[in-house]
Design a protein around this motif. Structure first.
Motif, mmCIF file in Angstrom:
data_model
loop_
_atom_site.group_PDB
_atom_site.id
_atom_site.type_symbol
_atom_site.label_atom_id
_atom_site.label_comp_id
_atom_site.label_asym_id
_atom_site.label_seq_id
_atom_site.Cartn_x
_atom_site.Cartn_y
_atom_site.Cartn_z
ATOM 1 N N CYS A 133 0.642 -1.268 0.105
ATOM 2 C CA CYS A 133 -0.072 0.105 0.024
ATOM 3 C C CYS A 133 0.737 1.182 0.045
ATOM 4 C CB CYS A 133 -0.780 0.038 1.221
ATOM 5 S SG CYS A 133 -2.397 -1.041 1.021
ATOM 6 N N GLU A 170 -5.880 0.941 -6.060
ATOM 7 C CA GLU A 170 -5.322 -0.187 -5.618
ATOM 8 C C GLU A 170 -4.878 -0.444 -4.206
ATOM 9 O OE1 GLU A 170 -2.098 -4.051 -6.557
ATOM 10 O OE2 GLU A 170 -2.174 -2.303 -7.842
ATOM 11 N N TYR A 179 -2.989 3.292 -9.484
ATOM 12 C CA TYR A 179 -2.120 2.716 -8.122
ATOM 13 C C TYR A 179 -3.084 3.196 -6.920
ATOM 14 C CZ TYR A 179 2.424 2.251 -11.003
ATOM 15 O OH TYR A 179 3.313 1.803 -11.864
ATOM 16 N N ASP A 203 -8.098 -0.050 -1.993
ATOM 17 C CA ASP A 203 -8.449 -1.403 -1.882
ATOM 18 C C ASP A 203 -7.911 -2.594 -0.824
ATOM 19 O OD1 ASP A 203 -10.621 -0.370 -3.692
ATOM 20 O OD2 ASP A 203 -9.695 -1.464 -5.393
#
Length: 320
Positions: free
Chosen positions: A142, A167, A164, A170
């Motif tokens: 992350c 993601e 990016y 998430d």
């Protein structure tokens, strides 16, 4: 209290109790980082770095080099930060410590972003991402994705930036890690703001603001306040934007974060110009120029000089 611990760290250094000094620094590092106590951290970590070298313990030395490089970058010295982080990365590779390599690559990427060296930042971060995915370390993944998003925002690659950052969000949501969520929202706000989507930028920033106030992380709070103020200013709500800029500036100056201080002084100068307050804008930008020179940030120096020159011409024309 923190003051008592600081005294204990000074005493440990004076008595050559090096392992106690280093353990104390490790314990206090999250507090220094969250509260923005960068100058205190640098003092003790500099002592701990000398201590770790004398102990001939490379694992300890890697951790101290990482922390010292991280803190010095916050104080505006990107070049010296890079030197410490590169030393740490070299040792981590020698020790085959892949998790520490990832953390150092995250920090090197952040330092390169601060120096506006985006190609080098991307190189470090992609290297780290490959290792982090192999290690299946979601928190580090992350961090790397978020900083890669920052790089792509700065390069105006908005689709790559969104990919990016989305993601990263998430992955972060199930982890219940507010700092990672805040960083994702912060960068999403910057990404849509760069595209002129100021209402969306305001929404992301407002979503992050209560999270960062609850976390009480002062650097992140400064960045959220700056993003929110900019989004409001670009919607014509300059007075509201200034309130957030001034709150952020007070915190940034208190913690000694020169890069954020420069950014907020630049924002305040722009707000003053938009209201026709040319003299006030020149004061903000002159202060920003002084900070940028102190930090040896040549890009910021050029930006402030350019702004001062343009507003001086506008001010002269206005007087005529």
């Amino acid at each position: 209290s923190i003051d008592s611990i600081h005294k204990a760290l000074h005493l440990a250094n004076e008595l050559n109790l090096f392992r106690q000094l280093i353990r104390g620094c490790h314990a206090l590092f999250p507090v220094w980082e969250t509260q923005g106590l960068y100058s205190q951290a640098m003092l003790h970590l500099t002592n701990a770095n000398s201590a770790s070298a004398s102990l001939n313990d490379n694992e300890l030395r890697i951790s101290i080099l990482y922390q010292l490089g991280f803190i010095i970058q916050k104080l505006g010295n990107g070049v010296q930060s890079q030197e410490y982080l590169q030393q740490g990365l070299k040792l981590a590779r020698q020790m085959h410590n892949r998790e520490k390599q990832c953390l150092l690559l995250v920090a090197l990427g952040s330092t390169m972003i601060g120096l506006s060296e985006f190609d080098r930042a991307r190189h470090f971060l992609l290297d780290g991402l490959t290792i982090a995915r192999d290690l299946q370390s979601p928190e580090i993944i992350c961090k790397l994705l978020t900083r890669l998003g920052t790089v792509e925002v700065s390069r105006s690659n908005h689709l790559d930036a969104k990919a990016y950052l989305q993601e990263a969000l998430d992955i972060a949501m199930p982890l219940n890690k507010p700092p990672i969520t805040i960083d994702g929202l912060l960068n999403l706000a910057a990404n849509v703001g760069r595209q002129g989507l100021y209402t969306e930028a305001e929404q992301y920033s407002r979503q992050a603001l209560p999270l960062v106030r609850e976390l009480d992380h002062r650097e992140r709070l400064c960045n959220i306040l700056r993003n929110l103020g900019a989004a409001l200013m670009m919607q014509g709500k300059t007075d509201d934007g200034e309130i957030y800029f001034l709150e952020g500036l007070a915190i940034a100056q208190e913690i000694g974060h020169q890069e954020i201080t420069c950014g907020l002084l630049n924002n305040l100068g722009m707000a003053a110009v938009s209201k026709g307050h040319f003299e006030q804008s020149m004061d903000y930008w002159q202060r920003g120029l002084n900070y940028a020179r102190e930090a040896d940030n040549q890009e910021m120096v050029r930006n402030f000089l350019s702004s001062l020159g343009l507003v001086a011409l506008e001010y002269a024309s206005f007087d005529e």
